[in-house]
Scaffold this motif. Sequence first.
Motif, PDB file in Angstrom:
ATOM      1  N   ASP A 366     -89.749  39.390   1.854  1.00 10.50           N
ATOM      2  CA  ASP A 366     -90.496  39.599   3.089  1.00 10.50           C
ATOM      3  C   ASP A 366     -89.558  40.164   4.155  1.00 10.50           C
ATOM      4  O   ASP A 366     -89.889  41.105   4.873  1.00 10.50           O
ATOM      5  N   ALA A 367     -88.352  39.593   4.215  1.00  6.49           N
ATOM      6  CA  ALA A 367     -87.371  40.033   5.211  1.00  6.49           C
ATOM      7  C   ALA A 367     -87.005  41.500   5.004  1.00  6.49           C
ATOM      8  O   ALA A 367     -86.969  42.286   5.959  1.00  6.49           O
ATOM      9  N   LEU A 368     -86.751  41.881   3.775  1.00  8.57           N
ATOM     10  CA  LEU A 368     -86.392  43.268   3.493  1.00  8.57           C
ATOM     11  C   LEU A 368     -87.577  44.198   3.737  1.00  8.57           C
ATOM     12  O   LEU A 368     -87.411  45.325   4.196  1.00  8.57           O
ATOM     13  N   GLY A 369     -88.766  43.703   3.430  1.00 10.81           N
ATOM     14  CA  GLY A 369     -89.958  44.492   3.708  1.00 10.81           C
ATOM     15  C   GLY A 369     -90.028  44.831   5.190  1.00 10.81           C
ATOM     16  O   GLY A 369     -90.301  45.975   5.571  1.00 10.81           O
ATOM     17  N   ASN A 370     -89.742  43.846   6.028  1.00 11.81           N
ATOM     18  CA  ASN A 370     -89.738  44.066   7.474  1.00 11.81           C
ATOM     19  C   ASN A 370     -88.688  45.096   7.874  1.00 11.81           C
ATOM     20  O   ASN A 370     -88.915  45.945   8.731  1.00 11.81           O
ATOM     21  N   LEU A 371     -87.545  44.992   7.238  1.00  8.75           N
ATOM     22  CA  LEU A 371     -86.462  45.930   7.537  1.00  8.75           C
ATOM     23  C   LEU A 371     -86.891  47.361   7.213  1.00  8.75           C
ATOM     24  O   LEU A 371     -86.714  48.278   8.023  1.00  8.75           O
ATOM     25  N   PHE A 372     -87.462  47.564   6.041  1.00  5.59           N
ATOM     26  CA  PHE A 372     -87.815  48.930   5.646  1.00  5.59           C
ATOM     27  C   PHE A 372     -88.994  49.479   6.429  1.00  5.59           C
ATOM     28  O   PHE A 372     -89.100  50.694   6.609  1.00  5.59           O
ATOM     29  N   GLU A 373     -89.837  48.594   6.895  1.00  6.73           N
ATOM     30  CA  GLU A 373     -90.912  49.086   7.752  1.00  6.73           C
ATOM     31  C   GLU A 373     -90.340  49.602   9.075  1.00  6.73           C
ATOM     32  O   GLU A 373     -90.760  50.642   9.576  1.00  6.73           O
ATOM     33  N   ALA A 374     -89.373  48.859   9.587  1.00  5.66           N
ATOM     34  CA  ALA A 374     -88.729  49.293  10.831  1.00  5.66           C
ATOM     35  C   ALA A 374     -87.976  50.604  10.607  1.00  5.66           C
ATOM     36  O   ALA A 374     -87.952  51.483  11.467  1.00  5.66           O
ATOM     37  N   LEU A 375     -87.392  50.705   9.428  1.00  8.96           N
ATOM     38  CA  LEU A 375     -86.644  51.912   9.087  1.00  8.96           C
ATOM     39  C   LEU A 375     -87.580  53.124   9.098  1.00  8.96           C
ATOM     40  O   LEU A 375     -87.300  54.140   9.737  1.00  8.96           O
ATOM     41  N   ARG A 376     -88.682  53.007   8.396  1.00 12.60           N
ATOM     42  CA  ARG A 376     -89.579  54.155   8.278  1.00 12.60           C
ATOM     43  C   ARG A 376     -90.183  54.521   9.628  1.00 12.60           C
ATOM     44  O   ARG A 376     -90.269  55.682  10.000  1.00 12.60           O
ATOM     45  N   GLU A 377     -90.562  53.484  10.350  1.00 12.79           N
ATOM     46  CA  GLU A 377     -91.178  53.734  11.643  1.00 12.79           C
ATOM     47  C   GLU A 377     -90.210  54.444  12.599  1.00 12.79           C
ATOM     48  O   GLU A 377     -90.581  55.400  13.287  1.00 12.79           O
ATOM     49  N   SER A 378     -88.967  54.005  12.591  1.00 14.06           N
ATOM     50  CA  SER A 378     -88.019  54.611  13.521  1.00 14.06           C
ATOM     51  C   SER A 378     -87.623  56.012  13.058  1.00 14.06           C
ATOM     52  O   SER A 378     -87.383  56.898  13.881  1.00 14.06           O
TER      53      SER A 378
END
Length: 465
Positions: A366-378
Amino acid sequence: MSLRLYNTLTRTEEDFRPLDPSGKRVTLYCCGPTVYNLAHIGNFRTFVFEDLLRRHMESRGHEVRHVMNITDVEDKIIRSIHESGEDLRSFTGRFEAAFLEDLDALGCLRPTVTPRATEHIAEIIAMIQKLEKNGVAYKAADGSVYFSIEKFPSYGRLSRLDRTQLKPGARVSQDEHSKEAYGDFALWKAWSERDGKVVWDSPWGRGRPGWHIECSCMSTRHLGETIDLHCGGEDLVFPHHEDEIAQSEAATGKPFVRCWLHSAHLLVDGRKMSKSEGNFFTLRDLLAKGFTGRELRYALVSVHYRLPLNFTLENLEAARQTLRRLDAWAERLREKAGGATADASKPGSLAAAFSGALDADLNISDALGNLFEALRESNRRMDGNELGAKDAAELWRDWKAVERVLGLPASDPAGAPPEIAALAEERKAARQAKNWKRSDELRDTIHAKGWSVKDSPEGYKLTKL
RNA sequence: GGCGGGUUAGCCAAGUGGUAAGGCAGGGCUCUGCAAAAGCCCCAUCAUCGGUUCGACUCCGAUACCCGCCUCCA
């Protein structure tokens, strides 16, 4: 939000509350290696999990006192030096040093204390005497001292085994036939010829400590009679941890550990690692294949600790790709941020989301999922030139916090040697002259020397292959 | 036999009673002398069979398969 951890003792997820009244200090004991060979990646799966736990707790403001024992006297060690004739200390010292080096390579923080069993013989003897005094230990005809599980009614509570049902299996150790009951275990092993020079004096005669007593002793000695957390691989639940509980609680009359955490095993290609199967890996084996400790750490840390981890070289390759993407994003953010500074006092949404996910029994996926969502969005925003320097700086600050908890050692930015750099410069000149043939030849030459060169609008970039 | 865990796209893997996060691979596009790298986009109905429910991948029952521990083991 509070940290929740799955306690093997209750088989439920519980709110974690340290014993320390201020809620700040945490006592953590982790069963460490037996130093008779190089630790393998399965061992490190557990140590990396423990390191993630510690780092997460520290990021939440806890002060973690982390103890990891070094078992430097044990049957396999004795067997090895019996064959080679090497001195105990020099033999175990080699593997202990290698173990600590491997921990470093994997980005694991060194434990606060790494006590050795052989340096706690006096405490071990004292604890056994206490157990004798409390009537739960007995000296058998063979000169060894055993713990009587019958005298400890809650024996079996952790592993959920019925002590009255314990029956001899095929693996009964031959040298323990003097025990009164099958489930009894050795606290002190009487010297036998095979032990050679590995021997200490005790009130029961010459001998050496049993397997479980060292952890009870060192935990008590370095962390106190009751500790917050005790970790290990799931195979240690029984008998090792069950026996530790029996010894410690029978000796002190106090609860030994408040929360037990166990990590599932690592499999390789879906099977248990074994040398005969040819699927046995140490960190050094993987380094020799060109992977880095950082890549292995990511592969190990990215699967939830209570799930079996099926390790394959393909996964390790995937970890490498993932890290490249992460690194490229971080670099892009850093450049975007320029000199802008972020408000250091409050975490941004990425840091909060990442940490919040880990609060749920270290839900790393879940934590990594959050990280990659932030990555893609930014990235999307940077593509559209919609991300300001200030926002980039805040994301960068969050990424640094996330990176710290993941414990990804910084990738080695070692510059290219002069020879390679010269070739790259020559190629740059060729490119400017639009001499594509020469440029491609130089790229091949650089490649043949173990480096890759990639062009971007900002210039070229050299990376070691 | 006892106890426990699991089955989600090619691989790894979250999640939840209201209609499936994320990563790798793959495909498309952008950028590019070429390439690489990088970026964006696309890509599943959750082992099987019943039941409960307005509605289940999520609850209950059964079946199948896999795995761990039951004194070597992280």
